[in-house]
Design a protein around this motif. Structure first.
Motif, PDB file in Angstrom:
ATOM      1  N   UNK A  49     -20.253 -10.468 -12.703  1.00 11.48           N
ATOM      2  CA  UNK A  49     -19.276 -11.233 -11.917  1.00 11.48           C
ATOM      3  C   UNK A  49     -18.437 -12.156 -12.780  1.00 11.48           C
ATOM      4  N   UNK A  50     -18.857 -12.419 -14.014  1.00  7.17           N
ATOM      5  CA  UNK A  50     -18.107 -13.279 -14.920  1.00  7.17           C
ATOM      6  C   UNK A  50     -17.169 -12.530 -15.841  1.00  7.17           C
ATOM      7  N   UNK A  51     -17.059 -11.219 -15.631  1.00 10.77           N
ATOM      8  CA  UNK A  51     -16.222 -10.398 -16.500  1.00 10.77           C
ATOM      9  C   UNK A  51     -14.793 -10.918 -16.517  1.00 10.77           C
ATOM     10  N   UNK A  79     -28.084 -28.086 -12.276  1.00  8.14           N
ATOM     11  CA  UNK A  79     -26.829 -27.356 -12.066  1.00  8.14           C
ATOM     12  C   UNK A  79     -25.997 -28.014 -10.963  1.00  8.14           C
ATOM     13  N   UNK A  80     -26.631 -28.341  -9.862  1.00  5.94           N
ATOM     14  CA  UNK A  80     -25.937 -28.953  -8.735  1.00  5.94           C
ATOM     15  C   UNK A  80     -25.360 -30.315  -9.129  1.00  5.94           C
ATOM     16  N   UNK A  88     -17.673 -23.917  -5.839  1.00  3.69           N
ATOM     17  CA  UNK A  88     -17.221 -23.705  -7.218  1.00  3.69           C
ATOM     18  C   UNK A  88     -17.681 -22.334  -7.707  1.00  3.69           C
ATOM     19  N   UNK A  89     -18.921 -21.993  -7.386  1.00  3.37           N
ATOM     20  CA  UNK A  89     -19.455 -20.688  -7.786  1.00  3.37           C
ATOM     21  C   UNK A  89     -18.634 -19.554  -7.176  1.00  3.37           C
ATOM     22  N   UNK A  96     -22.136 -25.115 -15.440  1.00  3.81           N
ATOM     23  CA  UNK A  96     -23.367 -24.900 -16.216  1.00  3.81           C
ATOM     24  C   UNK A  96     -24.219 -23.884 -15.461  1.00  3.81           C
ATOM     25  N   UNK A  97     -24.857 -23.017 -16.211  1.00  7.47           N
ATOM     26  CA  UNK A  97     -25.778 -22.040 -15.639  1.00  7.47           C
ATOM     27  C   UNK A  97     -27.034 -22.070 -16.487  1.00  7.47           C
TER      28      UNK A  97
END
Length: 136
Positions: A49-51, A79-80, A88-89, A96-97
């Motif tokens: 999904x980050x491609x 993260x939150x 945002x996601x 940050x992940x």
């Protein structure tokens, strides 16, 4: 004590991503009482999904007596607090992940463990460990 592997990542602009990874390292050092080492930060192309986005990544390895549930809850709370909200996601923004990839003999994210963004950091850390062991 069980060995763990955690991946760190952010797809914000380089300076913000660097700052967020550094803050995450401070958080993780406190969580694991400094029984943790980090790879350097490195840029990688997004996958899945980050491609199409560039990520700044790192890997952490250490030992803990915490449970997987306690670790994952702490990672998600951080993260939150760092701005990774569902809204945002959904936009594909990753402040940050933090992912627990493995703990002891249990692998939680086998696909991630085979990705270049994790292997790069693990290779670096293995070399650090070998170099440190051979210099003692």
């Amino acid at each position: 004590m069980c060995r763990f592997i955690i991946s760190l990542g952010s797809n914000l602009c380089p300076s913000e991503a660097e700052s967020n990874l550094s803050k995450a390292e401070i958080f993780l050092s406190g969580l694991f009482e400094a029984d943790i080492i980090f790879s350097s930060h490195y840029s990688t192309p997004g996958v899945g999904s980050g491609e199409g986005k560039t990520y700044l990544n790192a890997v952490a390895v250490g030992h803990t007596s915490l449970t997987a549930e306690a670790i994952r809850a702490s990672l998600k709370d951080f993260e939150l607090l760092s701005g990774r909200t569902p809204e945002v996601k959904a936009l594909g923004i990753v402040p940050i992940d933090l992912d627990l990839l493995s703990l002891g003999d249990t692998v939680f994210k086998p696909k991630d463990l085979s990705q270049s963004y994790v292997l790069c950091g693990l290779d670096e850390l293995e070399n650090k460990i070998i170099t440190a062991a051979s210099s003692t």
